[in-house]
Design an enzyme around this catalytic site. Sequence first.
Site, PDB file in Angstrom:
ATOM      1  N   VAL A  82      -4.437   8.201   4.722  1.00 35.63           N
ATOM      2  CA  VAL A  82      -3.080   8.033   5.274  1.00 35.63           C
ATOM      3  C   VAL A  82      -2.038   8.192   4.175  1.00 35.63           C
ATOM      4  O   VAL A  82      -0.865   7.872   4.360  1.00 35.63           O
ATOM      5  CB  VAL A  82      -2.941   6.647   5.957  1.00 35.63           C
ATOM      6  CG1 VAL A  82      -3.876   6.545   7.160  1.00 35.63           C
ATOM      7  CG2 VAL A  82      -3.220   5.498   4.975  1.00 35.63           C
ATOM      8  N   GLY A 138     -15.739  12.655  -0.522  1.00 42.18           N
ATOM      9  CA  GLY A 138     -15.253  11.307  -0.807  1.00 42.18           C
ATOM     10  C   GLY A 138     -15.147  10.410   0.398  1.00 42.18           C
ATOM     11  O   GLY A 138     -14.165   9.674   0.550  1.00 42.18           O
ATOM     12  N   ARG A 152       0.843  -1.205   0.000  1.00 45.89           N
ATOM     13  CA  ARG A 152       0.000   0.000   0.000  1.00 45.89           C
ATOM     14  C   ARG A 152       0.873   1.247   0.000  1.00 45.89           C
ATOM     15  O   ARG A 152       0.580   2.246  -0.678  1.00 45.89           O
ATOM     16  CB  ARG A 152      -0.940  -0.002   1.213  1.00 45.89           C
ATOM     17  CG  ARG A 152      -2.092  -0.956   1.109  1.00 45.89           C
ATOM     18  CD  ARG A 152      -3.042  -0.822   2.282  1.00 45.89           C
ATOM     19  NE  ARG A 152      -3.586   0.532   2.375  1.00 45.89           N
ATOM     20  CZ  ARG A 152      -4.177   1.008   3.486  1.00 45.89           C
ATOM     21  NH1 ARG A 152      -4.266   0.254   4.568  1.00 45.89           N
ATOM     22  NH2 ARG A 152      -4.662   2.228   3.511  1.00 45.89           N
ATOM     23  N   HIS A 165      -6.120   9.509  10.916  1.00 46.90           N
ATOM     24  CA  HIS A 165      -5.795   8.089  10.954  1.00 46.90           C
ATOM     25  C   HIS A 165      -4.320   7.816  10.714  1.00 46.90           C
ATOM     26  O   HIS A 165      -3.947   6.681  10.417  1.00 46.90           O
ATOM     27  CB  HIS A 165      -6.639   7.319   9.914  1.00 46.90           C
ATOM     28  CG  HIS A 165      -8.110   7.352  10.224  1.00 46.90           C
ATOM     29  ND1 HIS A 165      -9.060   6.949   9.319  1.00 46.90           N
ATOM     30  CD2 HIS A 165      -8.794   7.766  11.316  1.00 46.90           C
ATOM     31  CE1 HIS A 165     -10.271   7.086   9.861  1.00 46.90           C
ATOM     32  NE2 HIS A 165     -10.135   7.602  11.069  1.00 46.90           N
ATOM     33  N   GLN A 175      -9.111  11.486   6.670  1.00 47.87           N
ATOM     34  CA  GLN A 175      -9.072  10.096   7.162  1.00 47.87           C
ATOM     35  C   GLN A 175      -8.007   9.321   6.377  1.00 47.87           C
ATOM     36  O   GLN A 175      -7.682   8.193   6.734  1.00 47.87           O
ATOM     37  CB  GLN A 175     -10.425   9.416   6.966  1.00 47.87           C
ATOM     38  CG  GLN A 175     -11.565  10.128   7.662  1.00 47.87           C
ATOM     39  CD  GLN A 175     -12.897   9.556   7.249  1.00 47.87           C
ATOM     40  OE1 GLN A 175     -13.412   8.601   7.844  1.00 47.87           O
ATOM     41  NE2 GLN A 175     -13.484  10.124   6.208  1.00 47.87           N
TER      42      GLN A 175
HETATM   43  N1  APR Z   1     -14.997  11.292  -6.070  1.00 47.65           N
HETATM   44  C1  APR Z   1     -15.758  11.468  -4.960  1.00 47.65           C
HETATM   45  N2  APR Z   1     -16.127  10.443  -4.139  1.00 47.65           N
HETATM   46  C2  APR Z   1     -15.698   9.211  -4.470  1.00 47.65           C
HETATM   47  C3  APR Z   1     -14.900   8.947  -5.616  1.00 47.65           C
HETATM   48  C4  APR Z   1     -14.554  10.053  -6.427  1.00 47.65           C
HETATM   49  N3  APR Z   1     -13.806   9.910  -7.528  1.00 47.65           N
HETATM   50  N4  APR Z   1     -14.650   7.599  -5.656  1.00 47.65           N
HETATM   51  C5  APR Z   1     -15.249   7.059  -4.578  1.00 47.65           C
HETATM   52  N5  APR Z   1     -15.883   8.011  -3.870  1.00 47.65           N
HETATM   53  C6  APR Z   1     -16.626   7.869  -2.612  1.00 47.65           C
HETATM   54  C7  APR Z   1     -17.460   6.615  -2.485  1.00 47.65           C
HETATM   55  O1  APR Z   1     -18.754   6.821  -3.027  1.00 47.65           O
HETATM   56  C8  APR Z   1     -17.493   6.425  -0.962  1.00 47.65           C
HETATM   57  O2  APR Z   1     -18.587   7.142  -0.395  1.00 47.65           O
HETATM   58  O3  APR Z   1     -15.654   7.772  -1.599  1.00 47.65           O
HETATM   59  C9  APR Z   1     -16.186   7.052  -0.497  1.00 47.65           C
HETATM   60  C10 APR Z   1     -15.160   6.040  -0.035  1.00 47.65           C
HETATM   61  O4  APR Z   1     -15.690   5.412   1.112  1.00 47.65           O
HETATM   62  P1  APR Z   1     -14.789   4.362   1.895  1.00 47.65           P
HETATM   63  O5  APR Z   1     -14.175   3.433   0.923  1.00 47.65           O
HETATM   64  O6  APR Z   1     -15.630   3.836   3.026  1.00 47.65           O
HETATM   65  O7  APR Z   1     -13.583   5.223   2.492  1.00 47.65           O
HETATM   66  P2  APR Z   1     -13.602   6.191   3.738  1.00 47.65           P
HETATM   67  O8  APR Z   1     -14.940   6.839   3.921  1.00 47.65           O
HETATM   68  O9  APR Z   1     -12.436   7.083   3.598  1.00 47.65           O
HETATM   69  O10 APR Z   1     -13.338   5.180   4.962  1.00 47.65           O
HETATM   70  C11 APR Z   1     -13.161   5.753   6.251  1.00 47.65           C
HETATM   71  O11 APR Z   1     -12.635   3.553   7.109  1.00 47.65           O
HETATM   72  O12 APR Z   1     -11.587   1.520   6.794  1.00 47.65           O
HETATM   73  C12 APR Z   1     -11.490   2.749   7.435  1.00 47.65           C
HETATM   74  O13 APR Z   1      -9.486   3.761   8.110  1.00 47.65           O
HETATM   75  C13 APR Z   1     -10.275   3.507   6.978  1.00 47.65           C
HETATM   76  O14 APR Z   1     -10.001   5.911   6.755  1.00 47.65           O
HETATM   77  C14 APR Z   1     -10.816   4.801   6.392  1.00 47.65           C
HETATM   78  C15 APR Z   1     -12.187   4.907   7.025  1.00 47.65           C
END
Ligand code: APR
Length: 246
Positions: free
Chosen positions: A99, A183, A67, A115, A97
């Site tokens: 890293v 996002g 990663r 995080h 959030q």
């Molecule tokens: N533009 C805008 N939003 C986007 C895009 C994009 N190009 N691609 C994906 N997304 C959105 C998705 O629709 C989703 O709502 O980004 C979000 C990603 O969600 P997750 O994968 O759950 O990531 P995140 O919200 O950052 O997770 C939070 O969970 O697993 C833990 O520590 C990890 O920091 C992470 C935390």
Amino acid sequence: MSPELRKILSEARSVVVLTGAGVSAESGIATFRDPDGLWQQFKPQELANIDAFLANPSLVQRWYAERRRVVEEAEPNPAHRALALLDTVVETTIITQNVDGLHHQSGSRNVIELHGNIRRSYCVDCGGKSDNPQLDAQGIAHCRRCSGLIRPDVVWFGEMLPVEAIRMAYEATRTADVFLSIGTGAEVSPAADLPIIAGRHGAYTVEMNIRRSAISDFVDEIVSGPAGTTVPDLVSVVLDSRQTST
Ligand code: APR
């Protein structure tokens, strides 16, 4: 974007931005819960927690090394760069959030890493930073000072978030004029609570995402679309409004 948001952005003194993995998706870094996300391929409970690490340090160190390689090869995308530009015309606090360090790399000055940061590592025993660990016969990374195991400087499930980062995040959230949530699926607290807290303290809350999330029903406005497009569009509205008003 509504006329109301345009007006609020033109007058805002403090913009706070919560970012999640979606803001780095267009830099080629996988999100967590999208159909092609990391948690669809791997089980977080087998990788992203201290018990899994102590049970199989080699697996967890190799996963984070991969990663980290992806992150170090990635570049900030137009969303990161637009947020760094926003910071030049209005007080902007980024609570991330992520890293991956891409907000820092794009030039944003006020970044709160809730995080941690995958580019940093430390020893689980002495806590010392470790950029050049000692590898044992199995290729497991150890501290050169005390031989303790080396782990990534990221917050794992079940672990406390950095206290100072949380304090600063809540302080910024409570005083924001505009709170952008970009996002993130908003499924992990305390980050997921921040947009709600911001709204309760009078901020105009906006979600920028490609699909609905856990906070979509609670924000004042939703700007749909990929962050690499919607964020530069929003920032250009702020820049235009500030240039015409000076
Ligand atoms: N533009 C805008 N939003 C986007 C895009 C994009 N190009 N691609 C994906 N997304 C959105 C998705 O629709 C989703 O709502 O980004 C979000 C990603 O969600 P997750 O994968 O759950 O990531 P995140 O919200 O950052 O997770 C939070 O969970 O697993 C833990 O520590 C990890 O920091 C992470 C935390």
